[in-house]
Write an enzyme that holds these catalytic residues in place. Sequence first.
Site, PDB file in Angstrom:
ATOM      1  N   ALA A  66      48.666  38.199  38.095  1.00  0.00           N
ATOM      2  CA  ALA A  66      48.997  39.160  39.109  1.00  0.00           C
ATOM      3  C   ALA A  66      47.664  40.014  39.103  1.00  0.00           C
ATOM      4  O   ALA A  66      47.152  40.209  38.606  1.00  0.00           O
ATOM      5  CB  ALA A  66      50.211  40.462  38.492  1.00  0.00           C
ATOM      6  N   GLY A 111      50.084  35.917  35.309  1.00  0.00           N
ATOM      7  CA  GLY A 111      51.570  35.400  36.574  1.00  0.00           C
ATOM      8  C   GLY A 111      51.361  34.262  36.977  1.00  0.00           C
ATOM      9  O   GLY A 111      52.013  33.365  37.306  1.00  0.00           O
ATOM     10  N   GLU A 114      52.695  32.352  34.593  1.00  0.00           N
ATOM     11  CA  GLU A 114      54.342  32.284  34.965  1.00  0.00           C
ATOM     12  C   GLU A 114      54.865  31.430  36.300  1.00  0.00           C
ATOM     13  O   GLU A 114      55.597  30.939  36.033  1.00  0.00           O
ATOM     14  CB  GLU A 114      54.464  33.628  35.260  1.00  0.00           C
ATOM     15  CG  GLU A 114      54.483  35.107  34.427  1.00  0.00           C
ATOM     16  CD  GLU A 114      54.979  36.358  33.723  1.00  0.00           C
ATOM     17  OE1 GLU A 114      53.709  37.099  34.199  1.00  0.00           O
ATOM     18  OE2 GLU A 114      55.908  36.700  33.663  1.00  0.00           O
ATOM     19  N   GLU A 134      48.588  39.367  29.349  1.00  0.00           N
ATOM     20  CA  GLU A 134      49.269  41.003  29.533  1.00  0.00           C
ATOM     21  C   GLU A 134      48.798  41.798  28.578  1.00  0.00           C
ATOM     22  O   GLU A 134      48.167  42.617  28.780  1.00  0.00           O
ATOM     23  CB  GLU A 134      50.437  40.863  29.853  1.00  0.00           C
ATOM     24  CG  GLU A 134      50.925  40.185  30.809  1.00  0.00           C
ATOM     25  CD  GLU A 134      51.193  38.706  31.270  1.00  0.00           C
ATOM     26  OE1 GLU A 134      51.158  37.673  30.246  1.00  0.00           O
ATOM     27  OE2 GLU A 134      51.962  38.287  32.583  1.00  0.00           O
TER      28      GLU A 134
HETATM   29  C1  HXC Z   1      42.391  40.649  39.818  1.00  0.00           C
HETATM   30  C2  HXC Z   1      40.396  39.250  39.252  1.00  0.00           C
HETATM   31  C3  HXC Z   1      41.689  38.801  38.603  1.00  0.00           C
HETATM   32  C4  HXC Z   1      43.152  39.127  38.544  1.00  0.00           C
HETATM   33  C5  HXC Z   1      40.278  37.739  38.373  1.00  0.00           C
HETATM   34  N1  HXC Z   1      39.788  38.304  39.418  1.00  0.00           N
HETATM   35  N2  HXC Z   1      41.300  37.684  37.466  1.00  0.00           N
HETATM   36  N3  HXC Z   1      41.312  40.460  39.883  1.00  0.00           N
HETATM   37  N4  HXC Z   1      43.960  39.968  39.091  1.00  0.00           N
HETATM   38  N5  HXC Z   1      44.208  39.315  37.783  1.00  0.00           N
HETATM   39  C6  HXC Z   1      38.119  38.942  39.689  1.00  0.00           C
HETATM   40  C7  HXC Z   1      37.239  39.316  38.786  1.00  0.00           C
HETATM   41  O1  HXC Z   1      37.457  40.607  38.818  1.00  0.00           O
HETATM   42  C8  HXC Z   1      36.280  38.862  39.833  1.00  0.00           C
HETATM   43  O2  HXC Z   1      36.110  39.640  40.697  1.00  0.00           O
HETATM   44  C9  HXC Z   1      36.570  38.203  40.226  1.00  0.00           C
HETATM   45  O3  HXC Z   1      38.245  37.714  40.190  1.00  0.00           O
HETATM   46  C10 HXC Z   1      35.708  36.632  39.274  1.00  0.00           C
HETATM   47  O4  HXC Z   1      36.998  37.066  38.345  1.00  0.00           O
HETATM   48  P1  HXC Z   1      35.510  37.004  36.598  1.00  0.00           P
HETATM   49  O5  HXC Z   1      35.882  37.868  35.416  1.00  0.00           O
HETATM   50  O6  HXC Z   1      33.648  37.387  37.299  1.00  0.00           O
HETATM   51  O7  HXC Z   1      34.900  35.242  36.078  1.00  0.00           O
HETATM   52  P2  HXC Z   1      34.700  35.041  34.855  1.00  0.00           P
HETATM   53  O8  HXC Z   1      34.016  35.718  34.264  1.00  0.00           O
HETATM   54  O9  HXC Z   1      34.659  33.394  34.850  1.00  0.00           O
HETATM   55  O10 HXC Z   1      36.441  34.877  34.567  1.00  0.00           O
HETATM   56  C11 HXC Z   1      37.514  34.265  34.522  1.00  0.00           C
HETATM   57  C12 HXC Z   1      39.098  35.034  34.056  1.00  0.00           C
HETATM   58  C13 HXC Z   1      39.270  35.931  33.984  1.00  0.00           C
HETATM   59  C14 HXC Z   1      38.747  34.912  32.660  1.00  0.00           C
HETATM   60  C15 HXC Z   1      39.903  34.230  34.350  1.00  0.00           C
HETATM   61  O11 HXC Z   1      38.388  36.938  35.159  1.00  0.00           O
HETATM   62  C16 HXC Z   1      40.201  37.233  33.580  1.00  0.00           C
HETATM   63  O12 HXC Z   1      40.099  37.044  32.421  1.00  0.00           O
HETATM   64  N6  HXC Z   1      40.850  37.692  34.665  1.00  0.00           N
HETATM   65  C17 HXC Z   1      42.049  38.180  34.385  1.00  0.00           C
HETATM   66  C18 HXC Z   1      43.428  37.262  33.414  1.00  0.00           C
HETATM   67  C19 HXC Z   1      44.567  38.358  33.413  1.00  0.00           C
HETATM   68  O13 HXC Z   1      44.650  39.619  32.168  1.00  0.00           O
HETATM   69  N7  HXC Z   1      45.528  37.698  34.052  1.00  0.00           N
HETATM   70  C20 HXC Z   1      47.240  38.809  33.485  1.00  0.00           C
HETATM   71  C21 HXC Z   1      47.538  39.875  34.354  1.00  0.00           C
HETATM   72  S1  HXC Z   1      47.916  41.209  34.512  1.00  0.00           S
HETATM   73  P3  HXC Z   1      34.105  40.404  41.132  1.00  0.00           P
HETATM   74  O14 HXC Z   1      34.775  41.284  42.519  1.00  0.00           O
HETATM   75  O15 HXC Z   1      34.393  40.846  39.973  1.00  0.00           O
HETATM   76  O16 HXC Z   1      33.106  39.601  41.599  1.00  0.00           O
HETATM   77  C22 HXC Z   1      49.749  39.675  35.132  1.00  0.00           C
HETATM   78  C23 HXC Z   1      50.914  40.691  34.471  1.00  0.00           C
HETATM   79  C24 HXC Z   1      52.203  39.546  35.139  1.00  0.00           C
HETATM   80  O17 HXC Z   1      49.573  39.070  35.985  1.00  0.00           O
HETATM   81  C25 HXC Z   1      53.466  40.084  35.797  1.00  0.00           C
HETATM   82  C26 HXC Z   1      53.279  41.170  36.695  1.00  0.00           C
HETATM   83  C27 HXC Z   1      54.785  42.013  36.329  1.00  0.00           C
END
Ligand code: HXC
Length: 260
Positions: A66, A111, A114, A134
């Site tokens: 998400a 997400g 999921e 998460e």
């Molecule tokens: C918004 C995101 C994002 C996300 C990555 N980005 N994941 N933006 N939401 N989920 C953005 C980063 O901020 C970054 O933007 C760009 O994408 C590239 O990501 P980097 O982090 O620079 O890349 P990298 O270093 O290669 O790392 C990749 C990664 C990391 C390991 C996937 O991005 C990460 O940990 N992302 C979050 C993963 C996560 O926690 N997902 C779960 C979310 S909660 P900029 O502007 O800096 O270039 C969820 C809840 C679901 O999903 C249920 C809801 C009801």
Amino acid sequence: MGWNNLLLEKEAGIAVLTINRPKVLNALNAETLQELDAAMDQLGNDDEVRVIILTGAGEKAFVAGADIAFMQTLKPLEAKNFARLGQKVFSKIENLPKPVIAAINGFALGGGCELSMACDIRIASENAKLGQPEVNLGLIAGFGGTQRLTRLVNPGLAKEILFTADMYDAEAAHRIGLVNHVVPAGELMNFCKNMAKRIAARGPVAVQLSKQAVNDGLEMDLEKAFVHEADLFGLVFATEDREEGIAAFLGKKKPEFKGR
Ligand code: HXC
């Protein structure tokens, strides 16, 4: 159409739907989920489409979760509605009368994992990474992940994945049954299209009712599920495709199914 976050290509009964927000690793905001909802309605009703492949734009991610920046703006009730929106769209995919293959071309986190679990079949590229991170954000999986993961792997493993936020590489995901196959990145789309083609050549109603039998049966006790299976078997007997399929076999020909 006019989608901001999705791309659609159609070719010989197969639709490839791509979540197209590569700058944020295809993270899901509300608009993307709404577009996904509309796209699934459209593809579900499109007689030209027999199988759908869902993937992410770019080489890095299927869907990295998400959209965290978007979620930061939400108040608790809005967060609940966002979770419900995702759950609704993912259930639509799960119950779509057509098979949906997730081509997991990179990160499938939160997400994104999921979303892949709501698809019928998951194929991962060697560079894919799956997980439910998460709890790293002080959140829980809210798009159905706590439930689908438990049904796909076992409850103990599901809890480990949900509690630790560990990422599983493609091979590890394969070992625990989270993905069906692991293929080199350059071959992912061809592999998925090839499988989609094989499915598209089968009797569409039979494929649809196979999906329904599996899904419905998961919510029933075994004896009721057997009765339901027999009901669907009776139903499929009423189709022209059944006549075509059996006649083609007996006549040593290739069947040409019409989906009715
Ligand atoms: C918004 C995101 C994002 C996300 C990555 N980005 N994941 N933006 N939401 N989920 C953005 C980063 O901020 C970054 O933007 C760009 O994408 C590239 O990501 P980097 O982090 O620079 O890349 P990298 O270093 O290669 O790392 C990749 C990664 C990391 C390991 C996937 O991005 C990460 O940990 N992302 C979050 C993963 C996560 O926690 N997902 C779960 C979310 S909660 P900029 O502007 O800096 O270039 C969820 C809840 C679901 O999903 C249920 C809801 C009801």
